[in-house]
Design an enzyme around this catalytic site. Structure first.
Site, PDB file in Angstrom:
ATOM      1  CE  LYS A 212      -3.514   2.291   2.760  1.00  0.00           C
ATOM      2  NZ  LYS A 212      -4.449   2.217   3.874  1.00  0.00           N
ATOM      3  CD  GLU A 218       9.268  -5.828   7.346  1.00  0.00           C
ATOM      4  OE1 GLU A 218       9.014  -4.722   6.824  1.00  0.00           O
ATOM      5  OE2 GLU A 218       9.024  -6.095   8.534  1.00  0.00           O
ATOM      6  N   GLY A 273      -4.830  -2.043   5.016  1.00  0.00           N
ATOM      7  CA  GLY A 273      -4.043  -3.188   4.538  1.00  0.00           C
ATOM      8  C   GLY A 273      -4.703  -4.518   4.830  1.00  0.00           C
ATOM      9  NE  ARG A 274      -6.575  -3.917  10.938  1.00  0.00           N
ATOM     10  CZ  ARG A 274      -5.938  -2.762  11.099  1.00  0.00           C
ATOM     11  NH1 ARG A 274      -4.773  -2.563  10.531  1.00  0.00           N
ATOM     12  NH2 ARG A 274      -6.461  -1.804  11.849  1.00  0.00           N
ATOM     13  CD  GLU A 359      -1.916  -4.488  11.407  1.00  0.00           C
ATOM     14  OE1 GLU A 359      -2.542  -4.374  10.338  1.00  0.00           O
ATOM     15  OE2 GLU A 359      -0.672  -4.666  11.434  1.00  0.00           O
ATOM     16  CG  HIS A 390      -4.611 -36.142  16.301  1.00  0.00           C
ATOM     17  ND1 HIS A 390      -4.847 -37.363  16.898  1.00  0.00           N
ATOM     18  CD2 HIS A 390      -5.586 -35.976  15.379  1.00  0.00           C
ATOM     19  CE1 HIS A 390      -5.918 -37.907  16.331  1.00  0.00           C
ATOM     20  NE2 HIS A 390      -6.381 -37.084  15.413  1.00  0.00           N
ATOM     21  CE  LYS A 510       5.697  -0.625  10.098  1.00  0.00           C
ATOM     22  NZ  LYS A 510       4.750   0.098   9.264  1.00  0.00           N
TER      23      LYS A 510
END
Ligand code: F6P
Length: 545
Positions: A212, A218, A273-274, A359, A390, A510
């Site tokens: 965005k 990253e 973003g999410r 978030e 399990h 950050k």
């Protein structure tokens, strides 16, 4: 500040106080009693919309609880806040932005105005551009720099620019173009990139750089590495135009990176973003399943949007899910919600929901900045069934914590193989039954268990769950499911009176990482102004790297 901001302290609302008193009564009740008192409970406490059936009868609630929860939603202004979101009010107050993921799936006939501009035509313009591009890539018309057909698509992004695309790709793999390979690189750990491309030919590989902001460390690091990797083989700067496209709101940064803005797919600051997997961020999904499948997914999203906006609160699936989460978080000290899809294709769904929920509602102050004096967003986690059974279900069944669970299952398998699907679904129903009703000491004894072993084999039960059932996992269904949780998160955020659409909590790390990076890379001994632990760790790393 927006007119819709309600700053009434949450716990002062009458319904909250009533719920608090009421929860004392419910706490002492077992689901066994609640079911015994009402033989129709299992049919009554259900809701259905848009092909999604929700059985919420195995929750520790009565009709009174539900009535009070609905009142709480009303008193918190859920309806008004919903309208504010759908009509483009700037409800993300800390960033002064509208929150309009619902516009991403609005039909052409609708109009949603932000800052005097109807955003719906823009949305459809981008969708058309994406469709044209996806078709060209899928058909082989879009060729790489050396004339070879694109066989591999690598999405580079992180957070919302990765989790949605990878979840949707996995979820809809059944419908994907199988002669193409899709990879997703998110982590700045070089291993992620190295492993993603190790068997790929650069001549046949297209990178989608999804960000965005187009400034995320990253993603930009991975994108630059991808560029070097591609140019090493293609040895011509011009190749970038054929092997890189950008998905972003930031045309300036895209151009700076060297991607022609002709090859950019845009979206807008009102898409969080999410909440962006159905925007251009979903380009990888569209290339995988085709524009038609993508449109079906959008229609699914939209159908759930309409349901959320119009259905009565007591029959409203996202509202019910959201209110039940509030109920356990506030009055039962539940700290988590387990998401348990019994559908292998949904294996990344819990990870996707982690960002969406945590978030959004991991907040410590209300909209007006007051520190909350109640709990907010719970921890979401989970794994597909039956695998989880399990490993961690032991704690859900017999541990000391209350963990509300969402089971998700489908009537029809996408890969019907012998008895597999019946076995899978038998486990959904069995787990929800076992959690709710358990097994008493008398029942255990009656099986001939020696006395000393009885306590170990007792299942207390009274552990709540929702069961969400649908027919088949299709693109449309995925859209509905995601929108279901998006609006559940919204409902929770309204009750908690928080800004569910900012994420200031990611900033400090950050900033510190940028500072420390300089210290790790500096040739000279850096002056370290940190606490003694951080200083020591940096020194040790510098010595050993
Ligand atoms: O660090 C958090 C975050 O801002 C998320 O909200 C977002 O989804 C992610 O980073 C990626 O951001 P971008 O798409 O701008 O690269």
């Amino acid at each position: 500040m927006q007119t819709t901001t309600k700053s009434t302290p949450h716990v002062d609302q009458p319904a909250w106080k009533a719920l608090q008193a009421h929860s004392e009564q419910i706490r002492g009740k077992h689901l066994r009693e609640l079911f015994a008192e009402d033989s129709s409970r299992g049919e009554r406490l259900t809701a259905e919309a848009e092909g999604i059936f929700l059985d919420y009868s195995k929750n520790r609630v009565t009709d009174e609880t539900l009535k009070l929860l609905v009142q709480l939603a009303e008193q918190a202004g859920l309806r008004q806040r919903t309208e504010a979101m759908f009509t483009g009010e700037k409800i993300n107050i800390t960033e002064n932005r509208a929150v309009l993921h619902v516009a991403l799936r609005a039909p052409k006939s609708e109009s949603i105005v932000v800052d005097g501009e109807d955003v719906v035509p823009e949305v459809h313009k981008v969708l058309e551009k994406m469709s044209g591009f996806a078709d060209r890539v899928r058909s082989g018309e879009w060729k790489g720099h050396t004339g070879k057909r694109i066989k591999n698509v690598v999405n580079i992004g992180i957070g919302g620019s990765d989790l949605g695309p990878v979840m949707a790709y996995e979820a809809l793999k059944h419908y994907s173009q199988r002669d193409m390979t899709f990879r997703f690189v998110s982590n700045v750990d070089g291993t992620d990139f190295a492993e993603a491309v190790q068997d790929l030919d650069a001549e046949e590989t297209l990178f989608l750089v999804a960000s965005k902001t187009f400034t995320t460390l990253e993603t930009m690091t991975n994108a630059h590495t991808a560029r070097e990797w591609a140019l090493k083989k293609l040895s011509d700067e011009k190749a970038v135009a054929k092997h890189f496209v950008a998905i972003s709101t930031n045309a300036k940064e895209v151009a700076k990176f060297g991607i022609d803005t002709e090859n950019m797919f845009g979206f807008w600051d009102w898409v969080g973003g999410r909440y962006s997997m159905d925007s251009a961020i979903g380009l990888s999904t569209m290339i995988a399943i085709g524009p038609k499948g993508f449109r079906e997914m959008l229609e699914g999203f939209h159908a759930m949007d309409v349901h959320f906006r119009t259905a009565p609160l007591e029959k409203n699936l996202p509202v019910l899910l959201g209110l039940l989460t509030v109920w356990y978080t506030e009055f039962f000290d539940a700290q988590t919600v387990a998401i348990l899809p019994y559908e292998q294709y949904l294996k990344r769904f819990p990870a996707y929901l982690q960002q969406l929920t945590m978030e959004s509602n991991g907040k410590h102050v209300t909209l007006d900045g007051t520190k909350v004096n109640y709990e907010t967003g719970p921890i979401y986690w989970g794994e597909p069934g039956t695998n989880g059974q399990h490993s961690f279900y032991q704690l859900i069944h017999q541990g000391t914590r209350l963990i509300p669970c969402d089971f998700i299952g489908f009537a029809k398998a996408l890969n019907p193989l012998g008895r597999h699907h019946d076995i899978l679904m038998a486990n959904v129903f069995a787990q929800a039954e076992a959690l709710a009703f358990g097994k008493t000491a008398d029942q255990v004894k009656a099986e001939g268990t020696p006395d000393w072993l009885v306590p170990h084999r007792v299942f207390e039960g009274n552990r709540p769950s929702n069961t969400i059932l649908a027919d088949t996992l299709t693109p449309a269904l995925l859209g509905k499911l995601v929108a279901l949780y998006e609006h559940s998160v919204f409902t929770q955020g309204v009750i908690w009176n928080v800004d569910s659409f900012d994420q200031w909590g990611v900033e400090l790390g950050k900033v510190l990482a940028t500072k420390i990076l300089g210290e790790l890379e500096s040739k000279d001994e850096p002056k370290l102004e940190h606490d003694s632990s951080t200083t020591n760790l940096i020194k040790r790393y510098r010595k050993n790297k």
